[in-house]
Design a protein around this motif. Structure first.
Motif, PDB file in Angstrom:
ATOM      1  N   UNK A  71     -13.012  -5.677 -32.815  1.00 49.35           N
ATOM      2  CA  UNK A  71     -12.660  -5.826 -33.878  1.00 49.35           C
ATOM      3  C   UNK A  71     -13.843  -6.560 -34.020  1.00 49.35           C
ATOM      4  N   UNK A  72     -13.005  -6.466 -35.584  1.00 56.03           N
ATOM      5  CA  UNK A  72     -14.219  -7.013 -37.104  1.00 56.03           C
ATOM      6  C   UNK A  72     -13.296  -7.959 -38.133  1.00 56.03           C
ATOM      7  N   UNK A  73     -13.683  -8.763 -37.827  1.00 55.18           N
ATOM      8  CA  UNK A  73     -13.156 -10.233 -39.006  1.00 55.18           C
ATOM      9  C   UNK A  73     -13.685  -9.866 -40.010  1.00 55.18           C
ATOM     10  N   UNK A  74     -12.378 -10.287 -41.429  1.00 57.94           N
ATOM     11  CA  UNK A  74     -12.342 -10.190 -42.673  1.00 57.94           C
ATOM     12  C   UNK A  74     -12.295 -11.208 -43.469  1.00 57.94           C
ATOM     13  N   UNK A  75     -12.466 -11.763 -44.370  1.00 59.78           N
ATOM     14  CA  UNK A  75     -11.537 -12.702 -44.579  1.00 59.78           C
ATOM     15  C   UNK A  75     -11.829 -11.802 -46.789  1.00 59.78           C
ATOM     16  N   UNK A  84     -11.508  -9.435 -55.342  1.00 58.21           N
ATOM     17  CA  UNK A  84     -12.105 -10.139 -54.650  1.00 58.21           C
ATOM     18  C   UNK A  84     -13.104 -10.631 -53.990  1.00 58.21           C
ATOM     19  N   UNK A  85     -12.779 -11.209 -53.788  1.00 60.55           N
ATOM     20  CA  UNK A  85     -14.414 -12.078 -52.729  1.00 60.55           C
ATOM     21  C   UNK A  85     -13.885 -11.839 -50.991  1.00 60.55           C
ATOM     22  N   UNK A  86     -15.141 -11.567 -50.738  1.00 59.83           N
ATOM     23  CA  UNK A  86     -14.996 -10.773 -49.250  1.00 59.83           C
ATOM     24  C   UNK A  86     -15.740 -10.835 -48.265  1.00 59.83           C
ATOM     25  N   UNK A  87     -15.610 -11.275 -47.012  1.00 58.32           N
ATOM     26  CA  UNK A  87     -17.011 -11.776 -45.891  1.00 58.32           C
ATOM     27  C   UNK A  87     -16.603 -10.529 -44.485  1.00 58.32           C
ATOM     28  N   UNK A  88     -17.297 -10.807 -43.735  1.00 53.81           N
ATOM     29  CA  UNK A  88     -16.631 -10.566 -42.922  1.00 53.81           C
ATOM     30  C   UNK A  88     -18.457 -10.368 -41.323  1.00 53.81           C
ATOM     31  N   UNK A  89     -17.956 -10.091 -40.226  1.00 49.30           N
ATOM     32  CA  UNK A  89     -19.034 -10.636 -39.222  1.00 49.30           C
ATOM     33  C   UNK A  89     -19.027  -9.618 -39.042  1.00 49.30           C
ATOM     34  N   UNK A  90     -18.852  -8.267 -39.010  1.00 51.22           N
ATOM     35  CA  UNK A  90     -19.723  -6.608 -39.043  1.00 51.22           C
ATOM     36  C   UNK A  90     -20.979  -7.296 -38.693  1.00 51.22           C
ATOM     37  N   UNK A  91     -22.091  -7.954 -39.361  1.00 50.49           N
ATOM     38  CA  UNK A  91     -23.023  -7.959 -38.499  1.00 50.49           C
ATOM     39  C   UNK A  91     -23.495  -9.742 -39.394  1.00 50.49           C
ATOM     40  N   UNK A  92     -24.826  -9.536 -38.767  1.00 42.38           N
ATOM     41  CA  UNK A  92     -25.108 -11.326 -39.028  1.00 42.38           C
ATOM     42  C   UNK A  92     -25.361 -11.802 -40.602  1.00 42.38           C
ATOM     43  N   UNK A  93     -25.140 -10.571 -42.007  1.00 38.66           N
ATOM     44  CA  UNK A  93     -24.194 -10.856 -43.314  1.00 38.66           C
ATOM     45  C   UNK A  93     -23.237 -11.580 -42.908  1.00 38.66           C
ATOM     46  N   UNK A  94     -22.801 -12.585 -43.454  1.00 33.66           N
ATOM     47  CA  UNK A  94     -22.033 -13.352 -43.614  1.00 33.66           C
ATOM     48  C   UNK A  94     -20.884 -13.659 -44.925  1.00 33.66           C
ATOM     49  N   UNK A  95     -22.607 -13.561 -45.327  1.00 30.53           N
ATOM     50  CA  UNK A  95     -22.237 -13.867 -46.735  1.00 30.53           C
ATOM     51  C   UNK A  95     -20.873 -13.580 -47.668  1.00 30.53           C
ATOM     52  N   UNK A  96     -20.728 -14.361 -48.834  1.00 32.38           N
ATOM     53  CA  UNK A  96     -19.471 -13.772 -49.572  1.00 32.38           C
ATOM     54  C   UNK A  96     -19.876 -12.695 -50.642  1.00 32.38           C
ATOM     55  N   UNK A  97     -19.065 -11.593 -51.271  1.00 38.48           N
ATOM     56  CA  UNK A  97     -19.769 -11.008 -51.739  1.00 38.48           C
ATOM     57  C   UNK A  97     -18.480 -10.591 -52.389  1.00 38.48           C
ATOM     58  N   UNK A  98     -18.751 -10.123 -54.001  1.00 41.22           N
ATOM     59  CA  UNK A  98     -16.975  -9.383 -54.725  1.00 41.22           C
ATOM     60  C   UNK A  98     -17.315  -8.523 -54.709  1.00 41.22           C
ATOM     61  N   UNK A 115     -14.781  -0.838 -55.144  1.00 41.15           N
ATOM     62  CA  UNK A 115     -15.302  -0.952 -55.060  1.00 41.15           C
ATOM     63  C   UNK A 115     -16.148  -1.322 -54.252  1.00 41.15           C
ATOM     64  N   UNK A 116     -17.072  -0.826 -53.476  1.00 42.98           N
ATOM     65  CA  UNK A 116     -17.832  -1.292 -52.197  1.00 42.98           C
ATOM     66  C   UNK A 116     -17.687  -2.074 -51.935  1.00 42.98           C
ATOM     67  N   UNK A 117     -17.662  -2.977 -51.265  1.00 36.55           N
ATOM     68  CA  UNK A 117     -17.649  -4.336 -49.724  1.00 36.55           C
ATOM     69  C   UNK A 117     -17.816  -3.376 -48.651  1.00 36.55           C
ATOM     70  N   UNK A 118     -17.704  -4.944 -47.920  1.00 36.09           N
ATOM     71  CA  UNK A 118     -17.858  -5.100 -46.734  1.00 36.09           C
ATOM     72  C   UNK A 118     -16.830  -4.495 -46.240  1.00 36.09           C
ATOM     73  N   UNK A 119     -16.006  -4.010 -46.092  1.00 33.81           N
ATOM     74  CA  UNK A 119     -14.175  -3.510 -44.898  1.00 33.81           C
ATOM     75  C   UNK A 119     -15.326  -1.941 -45.825  1.00 33.81           C
ATOM     76  N   UNK A 175     -13.172 -19.457 -44.201  1.00 25.83           N
ATOM     77  CA  UNK A 175     -14.754 -19.546 -44.271  1.00 25.83           C
ATOM     78  C   UNK A 175     -15.986 -19.985 -44.195  1.00 25.83           C
ATOM     79  N   UNK A 176     -15.303 -21.780 -43.609  1.00 24.60           N
ATOM     80  CA  UNK A 176     -17.341 -22.060 -43.107  1.00 24.60           C
ATOM     81  C   UNK A 176     -17.703 -21.775 -42.239  1.00 24.60           C
ATOM     82  N   UNK A 177     -16.708 -21.216 -40.870  1.00 23.74           N
ATOM     83  CA  UNK A 177     -16.764 -21.063 -39.358  1.00 23.74           C
ATOM     84  C   UNK A 177     -17.113 -19.455 -39.271  1.00 23.74           C
ATOM     85  N   UNK A 178     -17.454 -18.081 -40.185  1.00 19.94           N
ATOM     86  CA  UNK A 178     -17.118 -17.416 -39.975  1.00 19.94           C
ATOM     87  C   UNK A 178     -18.403 -16.936 -39.081  1.00 19.94           C
ATOM     88  N   UNK A 179     -19.744 -17.899 -39.628  1.00 19.86           N
ATOM     89  CA  UNK A 179     -21.018 -17.926 -38.730  1.00 19.86           C
ATOM     90  C   UNK A 179     -21.217 -17.821 -37.170  1.00 19.86           C
TER      91      UNK A 179
END
Length: 448
Positions: A71-75, A84-98, A115-119, A175-179
């Motif tokens: 499973x991959x967590x997405x916010x 939409x603002x989006x972040x995920x734990x797919x890899x080490x990049x847990x920053x938020x993208x629009x 449009x392309x984002x972490x999902x 959002x804070x603890x995703x990393x």
């Protein structure tokens, strides 16, 4: 005359009935056309209101296919301007993208990330974790069909494979603890200081069952099979990370209860899920293999030639069975060699015409043969390798650049040898060599 009038009245009545029927059909057609449209528009408005209703957005642990992947967590934090603002734990990049999203109406209402984002990392067919998923990617989707709401959760089904996905309300801490999810990944993989062997132990309140447990980080997937004779239960599960442990899918069913949330204990490296009435499931370490095999016997004196090989430039380097300590020792060898030289392979020959030996090959320098003798530990089902010579010279000491890695093969507690159930691209059987007293494990092909 009366008969003519009667015919007129009958004809008029029939005409009225026909006209009424036509009008009723028209109304029914209009009702048929308008009701689905009204319903879909209502669902669209309902979904839009829901997406915008949560102060900190939504969280989804997306198991794209829990038969092969974790499973991959997405916010998500949705805005009414279609972004939409989006972040995920797919890899080490847990920053938020629009990016942008849309609520689309077709045969049903769907949420589509346009449009392309972490999902989209999960739906890119060119981005795949293992050869078996080549051109399939992570089997994910970016369009989700809306199926209503339940207990404050938004229910979707994926457009690609019709799997349920639930959005739950996110918190500021999510959002804070995703990393921290990626920090937890290290605990699931296991540090160099932890034992290599793990088990899953279930307790239904009266009976305890034990299963072997192996985890593959690249797919976030675990296999677990009963070690008890006559008890053929297996638990194969995708794993998702949380700041405090893991979530598994499918859930581990014990005593009629489904356990999916496991809490991590740093003291012993275990993960525990607790039900009611004494029901529990624990993933924990063990000092030796749960099932001991006789596979080491291939190398005992008097047997035919046996040849096992690990190669840096081939698929054995990527084996999930290689331990972190083994990789660290390879790096030590390369760091100790002069520039332009590196280790290329480690091969083990049993009962060769010139003896039994560990064969080290290199890029930029000649090969080395560590000749050994082998003793059997029949009770412990392992072999013990003892130094004999280097390249046939009994007076030569172990080369300094090989001393650190070679000592694990010379472990006085012995070496476990195991035929693995998986393959590494080729059809050759895969065997692992594991130090009995340390988390050192090397993957090889059995080539002879």
């Amino acid at each position: 005359m009366k008969m003519k009038q009667l015919y007129k009245y009958l004809f008029a009545a029939i005409l009225i009935l026909q006209l009424t029927a036509c009008n009723n059909n028209t109304d029914a057609e209009q009702l048929f056309n308008e009701t689905p449209t009204a319903r879909l528009n209502q669902q669209k408005s309902e979904l839009n209101d829901a997406l915008l209703s949560s102060q900190y957005g939504w969280k989804a642990v997306y198991f794209t296919d829990n038969t092969v992947l974790g499973g991959y967590t997405h916010l998500f934090r949705f805005a009414d301007d279609g972004t939409v603002q989006m972040a995920s734990d797919f890899d080490a990049d847990t920053k938020t993208y629009k990016s942008e999203y849309a609520i689309q109406v077709g045969s049903t209402v769907s949420l589509t990330f346009t449009t392309k984002n972490r999902i989209h990392l999960l739906s890119d067919s060119n981005n795949y974790p293992i050869p078996a998923l080549r051109a399939k990617g992570y089997l994910g989707d970016f369009q989700f069909l809306y199926y209503g709401q339940e207990n404050g959760e938004i229910i979707f089904k994926t457009n690609r494979n019709n799997r349920e996905l639930r959005f739950v309300k996110a918190t500021a801490e999510d959002w804070i603890n995703l990393p921290q999810n990626l920090e937890m990944e290290k605990n699931v993989i296991g540090g160099e200081e932890r034992p290599l062997f793990r088990l899953l132990e279930t307790n239904d309140g009266t009976t305890v069952h034990k299963f072997d447990f192996s985890f593959t980080a690249v797919t976030r997937f675990a296999n677990s099979n009963s070690i008890e004779s006559g008890y053929s239960v297996s638990y194969n599960m995708g794993i998702g990370y949380t700041p405090t442990g893991i979530v598994v899918s499918p859930a581990v069913e014990v005593g009629g209860q489904k356990l999916s949330d496991f809490t991590y204990n740093d003291a012993d490296g275990s993960f525990t899920a607790t039900g009611t009435g004494g029901v529990s499931a624990v993933i924990k370490y063990t000092a030796k293999p749960l099932v001991l095999t006789d596979d080491y016997k291939f190398l005992l004196p008097g047997q035919p030639l046996a040849w096992f090989g690990f190669f840096v430039d081939d698929y054995t380097i990527d084996s999930p069975a290689n331990s972190s300590l083994f990789y660290a020792e390879l790096e030590k060898v390369n760091a100790a060699l002069p520039a332009g030289q590196s280790i290329a392979s480690i091969q083990i020959y049993g009962n060769h015409s010139i003896g039994t030996f560990i064969y080290y090959t290199f890029v930029g320098r000649g090969a080395l043969q560590h000749h050994v003798t082998i003793e059997e530990d029949a009770v412990g089902k392992k072999m013990i390798l003892k130094h004999k010579s280097w390249n046939g010279n009994t007076t030569v000491a172990t080369p300094a650049f090989l001393a650190s890695i070679d000592k694990y093969f010379m472990d006085p507690e012995g070496i476990y040898v195991k035929a693995e159930s998986f393959r590494l691209f080729y059809s050759d059987p895969v065997y692992t060599f594991t130090s009995a007293s340390s988390p050192f494990r090397m993957t090889t092909w059995k080539l002879q």
